[in-house]
Design a protein around this motif. Structure first.
Motif, PDB file in Angstrom:
ATOM      1  N   GLU A 191      10.187 -28.396 -38.889  1.00 38.24           N
ATOM      2  CA  GLU A 191       8.848 -28.915 -38.603  1.00 38.24           C
ATOM      3  C   GLU A 191       8.263 -29.611 -39.824  1.00 38.24           C
ATOM      4  N   ARG A 192       8.481 -29.029 -40.996  1.00 37.60           N
ATOM      5  CA  ARG A 192       7.992 -29.672 -42.221  1.00 37.60           C
ATOM      6  C   ARG A 192       8.657 -31.018 -42.445  1.00 37.60           C
ATOM      7  N   LEU A 193       9.957 -31.100 -42.196  1.00 44.54           N
ATOM      8  CA  LEU A 193      10.689 -32.348 -42.425  1.00 44.54           C
ATOM      9  C   LEU A 193      10.322 -33.417 -41.394  1.00 44.54           C
ATOM     10  N   LEU A 194      10.297 -33.009 -40.120  1.00 48.14           N
ATOM     11  CA  LEU A 194      10.062 -33.985 -39.062  1.00 48.14           C
ATOM     12  C   LEU A 194       8.592 -34.367 -38.954  1.00 48.14           C
ATOM     13  N   GLY A 195       7.714 -33.548 -39.531  1.00 50.85           N
ATOM     14  CA  GLY A 195       6.297 -33.849 -39.467  1.00 50.85           C
ATOM     15  C   GLY A 195       5.926 -35.144 -40.158  1.00 50.85           C
ATOM     16  N   GLN A 196       6.804 -35.659 -41.007  1.00 50.92           N
ATOM     17  CA  GLN A 196       6.550 -36.924 -41.702  1.00 50.92           C
ATOM     18  C   GLN A 196       6.865 -38.139 -40.843  1.00 50.92           C
ATOM     19  N   LEU A 197       7.540 -37.930 -39.700  1.00 52.41           N
ATOM     20  CA  LEU A 197       7.921 -39.056 -38.850  1.00 52.41           C
ATOM     21  C   LEU A 197       6.731 -39.517 -38.011  1.00 52.41           C
ATOM     22  N   PRO A 198       6.506 -40.832 -37.911  1.00 57.69           N
ATOM     23  CA  PRO A 198       5.405 -41.338 -37.082  1.00 57.69           C
ATOM     24  C   PRO A 198       5.591 -40.922 -35.623  1.00 57.69           C
ATOM     25  N   GLY A 199       4.521 -40.427 -35.020  1.00 55.69           N
ATOM     26  CA  GLY A 199       4.566 -40.057 -33.613  1.00 55.69           C
ATOM     27  C   GLY A 199       5.096 -38.671 -33.342  1.00 55.69           C
ATOM     28  N   TRP A 200       5.618 -37.992 -34.372  1.00 57.33           N
ATOM     29  CA  TRP A 200       6.143 -36.650 -34.140  1.00 57.33           C
ATOM     30  C   TRP A 200       4.976 -35.693 -33.826  1.00 57.33           C
ATOM     31  N   GLY A 201       5.208 -34.817 -32.876  1.00 54.95           N
ATOM     32  CA  GLY A 201       4.213 -33.804 -32.566  1.00 54.95           C
ATOM     33  C   GLY A 201       3.234 -34.189 -31.478  1.00 54.95           C
ATOM     34  N   ARG A 202       3.410 -35.354 -30.863  1.00 55.02           N
ATOM     35  CA  ARG A 202       2.517 -35.717 -29.765  1.00 55.02           C
ATOM     36  C   ARG A 202       2.855 -34.855 -28.554  1.00 55.02           C
ATOM     37  N   PRO A 203       1.872 -34.166 -27.969  1.00 58.19           N
ATOM     38  CA  PRO A 203       2.147 -33.205 -26.883  1.00 58.19           C
ATOM     39  C   PRO A 203       2.368 -33.899 -25.543  1.00 58.19           C
ATOM     40  N   LEU A 204       3.512 -34.512 -25.374  1.00 61.78           N
ATOM     41  CA  LEU A 204       3.766 -35.307 -24.180  1.00 61.78           C
ATOM     42  C   LEU A 204       4.747 -34.651 -23.212  1.00 61.78           C
ATOM     43  N   LEU A 205       5.591 -33.734 -23.688  1.00 59.71           N
ATOM     44  CA  LEU A 205       6.676 -33.211 -22.858  1.00 59.71           C
ATOM     45  C   LEU A 205       6.140 -32.416 -21.675  1.00 59.71           C
ATOM     46  N   PHE A 206       5.326 -31.393 -21.959  1.00 67.08           N
ATOM     47  CA  PHE A 206       4.803 -30.558 -20.877  1.00 67.08           C
ATOM     48  C   PHE A 206       3.806 -31.340 -20.023  1.00 67.08           C
ATOM     49  N   LEU A 207       2.978 -32.167 -20.670  1.00 68.86           N
ATOM     50  CA  LEU A 207       2.025 -32.988 -19.927  1.00 68.86           C
ATOM     51  C   LEU A 207       2.749 -33.923 -18.968  1.00 68.86           C
ATOM     52  N   GLY A 208       3.818 -34.559 -19.428  1.00 75.65           N
ATOM     53  CA  GLY A 208       4.583 -35.439 -18.563  1.00 75.65           C
ATOM     54  C   GLY A 208       5.210 -34.700 -17.396  1.00 75.65           C
ATOM     55  N   TYR A 209       5.699 -33.478 -17.667  1.00 75.12           N
ATOM     56  CA  TYR A 209       6.292 -32.665 -16.597  1.00 75.12           C
ATOM     57  C   TYR A 209       5.249 -32.324 -15.530  1.00 75.12           C
ATOM     58  N   VAL A 210       4.049 -31.891 -15.971  1.00 71.40           N
ATOM     59  CA  VAL A 210       2.996 -31.525 -15.017  1.00 71.40           C
ATOM     60  C   VAL A 210       2.586 -32.729 -14.177  1.00 71.40           C
ATOM     61  N   ARG A 211       2.398 -33.867 -14.814  1.00 71.02           N
ATOM     62  CA  ARG A 211       1.990 -35.068 -14.073  1.00 71.02           C
ATOM     63  C   ARG A 211       3.076 -35.510 -13.096  1.00 71.02           C
ATOM     64  N   ALA A 212       4.334 -35.404 -13.507  1.00 73.40           N
ATOM     65  CA  ALA A 212       5.429 -35.807 -12.621  1.00 73.40           C
ATOM     66  C   ALA A 212       5.502 -34.897 -11.400  1.00 73.40           C
ATOM     67  N   LEU A 213       5.312 -33.591 -11.606  1.00 76.58           N
ATOM     68  CA  LEU A 213       5.369 -32.653 -10.481  1.00 76.58           C
ATOM     69  C   LEU A 213       4.187 -32.865  -9.534  1.00 76.58           C
ATOM     70  N   MET A 214       3.021 -33.149 -10.104  1.00 70.61           N
ATOM     71  CA  MET A 214       1.855 -33.414  -9.257  1.00 70.61           C
ATOM     72  C   MET A 214       2.034 -34.705  -8.465  1.00 70.61           C
ATOM     73  N   ALA A 215       2.674 -35.685  -9.076  1.00 71.26           N
ATOM     74  CA  ALA A 215       2.940 -36.938  -8.358  1.00 71.26           C
ATOM     75  C   ALA A 215       3.990 -36.741  -7.268  1.00 71.26           C
ATOM     76  N   LEU A 216       4.932 -35.841  -7.512  1.00 72.63           N
ATOM     77  CA  LEU A 216       5.972 -35.565  -6.531  1.00 72.63           C
ATOM     78  C   LEU A 216       5.409 -34.831  -5.317  1.00 72.63           C
ATOM     79  N   LEU A 217       4.395 -33.989  -5.566  1.00 70.72           N
ATOM     80  CA  LEU A 217       3.747 -33.244  -4.484  1.00 70.72           C
ATOM     81  C   LEU A 217       2.257 -33.608  -4.455  1.00 70.72           C
ATOM     82  N   PRO A 218       1.906 -34.771  -3.928  1.00 68.97           N
ATOM     83  CA  PRO A 218       0.521 -35.247  -3.971  1.00 68.97           C
ATOM     84  C   PRO A 218      -0.363 -34.557  -2.924  1.00 68.97           C
ATOM     85  N   PHE A 219      -0.642 -33.287  -3.162  1.00 64.80           N
ATOM     86  CA  PHE A 219      -1.453 -32.497  -2.235  1.00 64.80           C
ATOM     87  C   PHE A 219      -2.515 -31.762  -3.048  1.00 64.80           C
ATOM     88  N   PRO A 220      -3.681 -32.382  -3.287  1.00 68.77           N
ATOM     89  CA  PRO A 220      -4.701 -31.802  -4.181  1.00 68.77           C
ATOM     90  C   PRO A 220      -5.060 -30.356  -3.917  1.00 68.77           C
TER      91      PRO A 220
END
Length: 289
Positions: free
Chosen positions: A13-42
């Motif tokens: 984490e210390r080493l990769l923290g210097q990379l631009p864009g590292w640590g953006r919380p997109l993985l779980f957010l993308g999964y949730v949005r994809a599942l909601m889009a797959l089952l569009p039933f509010p």
């Protein structure tokens, strides 16, 4: 083995923290949005059924894949990778340094935005909210709770807490004021109850333990809010009290400025992390028994 995985993940984490864009919380957010889009039933996503529907697939996938890595080195690499992905999303020091730089540059608008971002997430009641308290809560959410659950349950524990800590905010932005949001808050609070108190104790040991324990007793006597809000109040207030120091003449000394206080929070986080790693090492080697 979990201790080695923790050390590897923290180093990466210390080493990769210097990379631009590292640590953006997109993985779980993308999964949730994809599942909601797959089952569009509010109505489905507003109901409590949304929680197991969102949590079980990644947890079952990780549990199943963990059985594939039978070689100790492969299992270690897999565990370290999962823990690395669960830490953060960004190192707290990075956000604090950006805030300090904005204040020193006189950029009030940016400083206000950064301070507001640091105060997102779980909070105590209004009487116990402060920027410093929010930093200790962020430290718990980004680092200590994940490490504690990883040490207790392995990668599955780290991923579970990471998902539970992110889910309330994601649901609040998509299905606000719903039973799903209330259940997500409840589960997050339940899984944070013990780690938050351990983190507060670690900060007490890293600073002024007497002041921390005195503040903790006051909060126990006060107890005017719900158990979830009380958890975050303990974490914020007890950890903040640990920053006090007493001079030989009895005077209580605190950092002279906000910038000094922010730097002290980071130093205390480092000391608290070293204390936690020392305890992990004692448990791992059996030296405590």
């Amino acid at each position: 083995m979990n201790l080695i995985g923790i050390l590897i993940a923290l180093g990466l984490e210390r080493l990769l923290g210097q990379l631009p864009g590292w640590g953006r919380p997109l993985l779980f957010l993308g999964y949730v949005r994809a599942l909601m889009a797959l089952l569009p039933f509010p109505p489905l996503w507003r109901s409590p059924v949304a929680l197991p529907l969102l949590l079980l697939p990644p947890l079952l996938l990780i549990w199943g894949l963990s059985g594939v890595f039978t070689h100790p080195l492969a299992d270690l690499a897999w565990s370290s990778l999962l823990l690395l992905l669960c830490l953060g999303p960004r190192d707290l020091a990075e956000d604090v340094h950006r805030l300090v730089e904005a204040r020193e540059a006189g950029d009030g608008e940016t400083a206000t935005q950064l301070a507001a971002a640091l105060q997102r997430g779980p909070q105590p009641d209004a009487g116990h909210r402060s920027l410093l308290g929010a930093l200790f809560i962020q430290s718990h959410e980004r680092l200590f709770a994940v490490l504690l659950w990883f040490f207790a349950l392995g990668p599955l524990g780290a991923v579970l807490y990471r998902c539970l800590s992110r889910l309330p905010r994601i649901l609040r932005e998509t299905v606000p004021d719903s039973p799903a949001v209330r259940l997500a808050d409840l589960l997050h609070g339940a899984f944070a109850w013990l780690p938050a108190r351990i983190t507060a104790l670690l900060y007490g040991m890293a600073g002024s333990l007497d002041d921390a324990m005195q503040t903790w007793r006051q909060l126990l006597a006060e107890r005017q809010h719900g158990w979830r809000s009380h958890t975050w109040a303990v974490l914020a207030e007890v950890s903040s009290a640990s920053m006090r120091a007493e001079e030989p003449d009895g005077r209580v000394v605190v950092p002279a400025s906000l910038e000094a206080s922010l730097d002290e929070v980071l130093r205390m986080q480092t000391r608290a992390l070293l204390i936690l790693l020392a305890f992990f090492a004692l448990f791992a080697t059996g030296s405590m028994f």
